[in-house]
Motif scaffolding. Structure first.
Motif, PDB file in Angstrom:
ATOM      1  N   ASN A 120       3.920  -7.255 -11.104  1.00 55.98           N
ATOM      2  CA  ASN A 120       2.714  -7.923 -10.629  1.00 55.98           C
ATOM      3  C   ASN A 120       3.054  -9.402 -10.506  1.00 55.98           C
ATOM      4  OD1 ASN A 120       0.241  -9.208 -10.333  1.00 55.98           O
ATOM      5  ND2 ASN A 120      -0.627  -8.453 -12.257  1.00 55.98           N
ATOM      6  N   ARG A 121       3.000  -9.917  -9.297  1.00 65.27           N
ATOM      7  CA  ARG A 121       3.388 -11.310  -9.077  1.00 65.27           C
ATOM      8  C   ARG A 121       2.286 -12.298  -9.446  1.00 65.27           C
ATOM      9  NH1 ARG A 121       8.200 -10.580  -9.850  1.00 65.27           N
ATOM     10  NH2 ARG A 121       8.471 -12.788  -9.346  1.00 65.27           N
ATOM     11  N   GLY A 122       1.216 -11.783 -10.055  1.00 63.05           N
ATOM     12  CA  GLY A 122       0.166 -12.658 -10.561  1.00 63.05           C
ATOM     13  C   GLY A 122      -1.230 -12.236 -10.169  1.00 63.05           C
ATOM     14  N   GLU A 123      -1.370 -11.635  -8.975  1.00 60.61           N
ATOM     15  CA  GLU A 123      -2.698 -11.258  -8.491  1.00 60.61           C
ATOM     16  C   GLU A 123      -2.715  -9.838  -7.934  1.00 60.61           C
ATOM     17  OE1 GLU A 123      -3.874 -14.180  -5.634  1.00 60.61           O
ATOM     18  OE2 GLU A 123      -4.070 -15.780  -7.116  1.00 60.61           O
ATOM     19  N   ALA A 124      -1.780  -9.007  -8.319  1.00 56.66           N
ATOM     20  CA  ALA A 124      -1.699  -7.655  -7.770  1.00 56.66           C
ATOM     21  C   ALA A 124      -2.822  -6.772  -8.299  1.00 56.66           C
ATOM     22  CB  ALA A 124      -0.354  -7.029  -8.108  1.00 56.66           C
ATOM     23  N   SER A 125      -3.291  -5.897  -7.450  1.00 61.41           N
ATOM     24  CA  SER A 125      -4.235  -4.858  -7.849  1.00 61.41           C
ATOM     25  C   SER A 125      -3.459  -3.580  -8.129  1.00 61.41           C
ATOM     26  CB  SER A 125      -5.241  -4.603  -6.727  1.00 61.41           C
ATOM     27  OG  SER A 125      -4.590  -4.017  -5.600  1.00 61.41           O
ATOM     28  N   ALA A 126      -4.131  -2.610  -8.703  1.00 57.97           N
ATOM     29  CA  ALA A 126      -3.497  -1.320  -8.928  1.00 57.97           C
ATOM     30  C   ALA A 126      -3.077  -0.693  -7.601  1.00 57.97           C
ATOM     31  CB  ALA A 126      -4.455  -0.402  -9.688  1.00 57.97           C
ATOM     32  N   THR A 127      -3.874  -0.883  -6.575  1.00 61.72           N
ATOM     33  CA  THR A 127      -3.539  -0.337  -5.255  1.00 61.72           C
ATOM     34  C   THR A 127      -2.275  -0.974  -4.699  1.00 61.72           C
ATOM     35  OG1 THR A 127      -5.863   0.126  -4.797  1.00 61.72           O
ATOM     36  CG2 THR A 127      -4.376   0.011  -2.901  1.00 61.72           C
ATOM     37  N   ASP A 128      -2.112  -2.289  -4.905  1.00 61.07           N
ATOM     38  CA  ASP A 128      -0.891  -2.959  -4.461  1.00 61.07           C
ATOM     39  C   ASP A 128       0.337  -2.329  -5.120  1.00 61.07           C
ATOM     40  OD1 ASP A 128      -2.295  -4.856  -2.899  1.00 61.07           O
ATOM     41  OD2 ASP A 128      -2.567  -6.162  -4.634  1.00 61.07           O
ATOM     42  N   LEU A 129       0.253  -2.084  -6.419  1.00 60.83           N
ATOM     43  CA  LEU A 129       1.378  -1.510  -7.136  1.00 60.83           C
ATOM     44  C   LEU A 129       1.619  -0.067  -6.695  1.00 60.83           C
ATOM     45  CD1 LEU A 129       3.256  -2.416  -9.634  1.00 60.83           C
ATOM     46  CD2 LEU A 129       1.992  -0.620 -10.810  1.00 60.83           C
ATOM     47  N   LEU A 130       0.545   0.674  -6.484  1.00 65.99           N
ATOM     48  CA  LEU A 130       0.658   2.060  -6.038  1.00 65.99           C
ATOM     49  C   LEU A 130       1.413   2.135  -4.718  1.00 65.99           C
ATOM     50  CD1 LEU A 130      -0.075   5.085  -6.034  1.00 65.99           C
ATOM     51  CD2 LEU A 130      -2.259   4.449  -4.975  1.00 65.99           C
ATOM     52  N   ARG A 131       1.048   1.300  -3.764  1.00 67.14           N
ATOM     53  CA  ARG A 131       1.688   1.333  -2.451  1.00 67.14           C
ATOM     54  C   ARG A 131       3.182   1.004  -2.563  1.00 67.14           C
ATOM     55  NH1 ARG A 131      -1.923   4.143  -1.795  1.00 67.14           N
ATOM     56  NH2 ARG A 131      -3.909   3.627  -0.749  1.00 67.14           N
ATOM     57  N   LEU A 132       3.531   0.057  -3.419  1.00 67.29           N
ATOM     58  CA  LEU A 132       4.937  -0.281  -3.600  1.00 67.29           C
ATOM     59  C   LEU A 132       5.690   0.899  -4.223  1.00 67.29           C
ATOM     60  CD1 LEU A 132       7.278  -2.315  -3.546  1.00 67.29           C
ATOM     61  CD2 LEU A 132       6.497  -3.121  -5.801  1.00 67.29           C
ATOM     62  N   ALA A 133       5.119   1.520  -5.241  1.00 68.08           N
ATOM     63  CA  ALA A 133       5.761   2.665  -5.884  1.00 68.08           C
ATOM     64  C   ALA A 133       5.974   3.797  -4.893  1.00 68.08           C
ATOM     65  CB  ALA A 133       4.917   3.144  -7.065  1.00 68.08           C
ATOM     66  N   GLN A 134       4.985   4.050  -4.063  1.00 68.43           N
ATOM     67  CA  GLN A 134       5.105   5.108  -3.054  1.00 68.43           C
ATOM     68  C   GLN A 134       6.195   4.781  -2.033  1.00 68.43           C
ATOM     69  OE1 GLN A 134       0.981   5.091  -1.808  1.00 68.43           O
ATOM     70  NE2 GLN A 134       0.533   6.962  -2.963  1.00 68.43           N
ATOM     71  N   GLU A 135       6.279   3.514  -1.643  1.00 70.34           N
ATOM     72  CA  GLU A 135       7.304   3.106  -0.683  1.00 70.34           C
ATOM     73  C   GLU A 135       8.706   3.311  -1.258  1.00 70.34           C
ATOM     74  OE1 GLU A 135       8.858  -0.864   1.751  1.00 70.34           O
ATOM     75  OE2 GLU A 135       7.337  -1.061   0.173  1.00 70.34           O
ATOM     76  N   ILE A 136       8.898   2.906  -2.504  1.00 65.56           N
ATOM     77  CA  ILE A 136      10.213   3.038  -3.131  1.00 65.56           C
ATOM     78  C   ILE A 136      10.583   4.511  -3.278  1.00 65.56           C
ATOM     79  CG2 ILE A 136      11.567   2.580  -5.203  1.00 65.56           C
ATOM     80  CD1 ILE A 136      10.867   0.075  -3.534  1.00 65.56           C
ATOM     81  N   ARG A 137       9.649   5.319  -3.759  1.00 69.10           N
ATOM     82  CA  ARG A 137       9.950   6.737  -3.953  1.00 69.10           C
ATOM     83  C   ARG A 137      10.275   7.421  -2.628  1.00 69.10           C
ATOM     84  NH1 ARG A 137       5.876  11.322  -6.353  1.00 69.10           N
ATOM     85  NH2 ARG A 137       4.795  10.806  -4.422  1.00 69.10           N
ATOM     86  N   ALA A 138       9.489   7.120  -1.588  1.00 61.69           N
ATOM     87  CA  ALA A 138       9.720   7.729  -0.278  1.00 61.69           C
ATOM     88  C   ALA A 138      11.062   7.296   0.295  1.00 61.69           C
ATOM     89  CB  ALA A 138       8.589   7.365   0.675  1.00 61.69           C
ATOM     90  N   GLY A 139      11.410   6.024   0.116  1.00 60.11           N
ATOM     91  CA  GLY A 139      12.665   5.519   0.645  1.00 60.11           C
ATOM     92  C   GLY A 139      13.870   6.191   0.015  1.00 60.11           C
ATOM     93  N   VAL A 140      13.831   6.387  -1.303  1.00 66.88           N
ATOM     94  CA  VAL A 140      14.931   7.048  -1.996  1.00 66.88           C
ATOM     95  C   VAL A 140      15.014   8.514  -1.579  1.00 66.88           C
ATOM     96  CG1 VAL A 140      15.756   7.821  -4.267  1.00 66.88           C
ATOM     97  CG2 VAL A 140      14.965   5.466  -3.946  1.00 66.88           C
ATOM     98  N   HIS A 141      13.870   9.162  -1.437  1.00 64.26           N
ATOM     99  CA  HIS A 141      13.874  10.573  -1.031  1.00 64.26           C
ATOM    100  C   HIS A 141      14.415  10.732   0.384  1.00 64.26           C
ATOM    101  CE1 HIS A 141      12.303  14.472   0.358  1.00 64.26           C
ATOM    102  NE2 HIS A 141      12.510  14.830  -0.907  1.00 64.26           N
ATOM    103  N   ASP A 142      13.991   9.853   1.275  1.00 64.28           N
ATOM    104  CA  ASP A 142      14.472   9.938   2.658  1.00 64.28           C
ATOM    105  C   ASP A 142      15.985   9.710   2.733  1.00 64.28           C
ATOM    106  OD1 ASP A 142      11.891  10.381   3.461  1.00 64.28           O
ATOM    107  OD2 ASP A 142      11.542   8.344   4.196  1.00 64.28           O
TER     108      ASP A 142
END
Length: 368
Positions: free
Chosen positions: A327-349
């Motif tokens: 969290n860079r200081g003002e992140a919401s749970a949704t912001d973190l969720l989207r990042l986690a999904q992006e990382i997981r999808a990228g590794v799977h792809d």
């Protein structure tokens, strides 16, 4: 529904304080999360038992909170009561070389206490955020050491039977980042006891980077070093990766290592190797014809650099370590969720490997 009479009954328990203002952003190392319907601070293990029993009898959802280092909590108002364990007594039995810690003790304080007491075995677990009660639930580990190496017994409150008892560690089915307590909510950890080493030396050093920093030669068999020296070096290594909590450093506003190192079939590991072609690719035996890969290595080879997605992002990979989502200081749970999904999808792809999050998700899921 939590009515006023039940709240009053909870407030009347000795060692309890109600907190109507705190949010999960205040209670977690990610500094993310909305507001529980009620927060109950418990200063004794007896208070924890009494509060959990009342809430269970009323069929009200609750969340046990220690150091908050392994929680990803949704935004907004949450239909859950936060039971905050603040019982934090730590004691040593020098005759038996054991340490017992109540669940609310900060884990790094327990490690520091063990070092000050001259007892070795958990110095490689220095700097890990969170509470002592959380360590057996996911079998916390780092730098070649796991809690299961030293844990002898755990005091549990069984939420089904209502019994409080000391349970041998052997009954927890401890494995890599796993126990049979994890994700079940069947029991609440009240305290732990660990069998440590009395000679002031560390557990055998198994982690390459740490061993190199401590000038361990390849010819040494089960090398050991003074526990204070090992603790200091582990803290130095963790700080370099943003893995020691610092309120002023957003690289430490994280849940630690966000994904577990994947355990895969050898054929999968070979497929990854063939795609990348790096002779130094980390792959380790993991028992039962399995291999363990490095989640951080996979993330990096999938094209995600430290600090991704870059300046201005509210949630980003740490600038020091790609395995930490921050969290860079003002992140919401949704912001973190989207990042986690992006990382997981990228590794799977890239590799066909699905990363598994290590934190507990409350009110949301990476599959949302």
């Amino acid at each position: 529904m939590l009515d006023s009479s039940l709240a009053q009954e909870i407030a009347a328990i000795d060692g309890v304080e109600l907190d109507s203002e705190v949010t999960f952003a205040d209670l977690t190392t990610l500094h993310i999360g909305g507001k529980p319907r009620l927060a109950v601070r418990c200063r004794t293990t007896a208070a924890v038992v009494a509060v959990v029993k009342l809430l269970d009898d009323a069929s009200l959802p609750l969340l046990i909170v220690g150091g908050g280092s392994n929680l990803v909590v949704a935004d907004g108002d949450l239909d859950v009561v936060a039971v905050i364990i603040e019982a934090d007594a730590v004691s040593v039995n020098f005759a038996e070389s054991t340490i017992t810690a109540e669940a609310g003790a900060q884990w790094d304080d327990v490690v520091a206490f063990s070092v000050e007491s001259g007892l070795g075995g958990i110095e490689c677990l220095s700097g890990i955020p969170g509470s002592a009660g959380a360590t057996p639930v996911q079998n916390v580990g780092a730098y070649g050491t796991e809690v299961s190496d030293v844990l002898t017994q755990v005091q549990l409150y069984d939420r089904h039977s209502g019994e409080v008892s000391w349970v041998p560690a052997s009954e927890l089915e401890l494995a890599y980042r796993y126990s049979n307590l994890k994700f079940t909510n069947r029991a609440v950890v009240l305290a732990i006891t660990m069998q440590l080493l009395p000679d002031g030396l560390s557990a055998p050093l198994r982690y390459g980077e740490l061993a190199r920093r401590l000038a361990v030669s390849a010819s040494e068999w089960q090398p050991r070093r003074p526990i204070r020296l090992v603790r200091d070096m582990v803290l130095e290594l963790r700080r370099g990766k943003g893995m020691v909590v610092d309120a002023g450093d957003h690289d430490t506003w994280s849940a630690g290592s966000f994904f577990t190192n994947p355990i895969v079939d050898p054929a999968v590991a070979t497929s990854v190797f063939e795609k990348v072609g790096e002779p130094t690719m980390p792959r380790y035996p993991a028992g039962e014809d399995k291999e363990k890969l490095s989640a951080a290595w996979l993330i990096e080879r999938a094209g995600f650099a430290k600090g991704h997605p870059g300046p201005g992002a509210k949630a980003a990979l740490s600038n020091k370590h790609t395995l930490a989502l921050t969290n860079r200081g003002e992140a919401s749970a949704t912001d973190l969720l989207r990042l986690a999904q992006e990382i997981r999808a990228g590794v799977h792809d890239a590799f066909g490997v699905t990363l598994v999050p290590e934190p507990v998700w409350i009110g949301m899921s990476i599959d949302d």
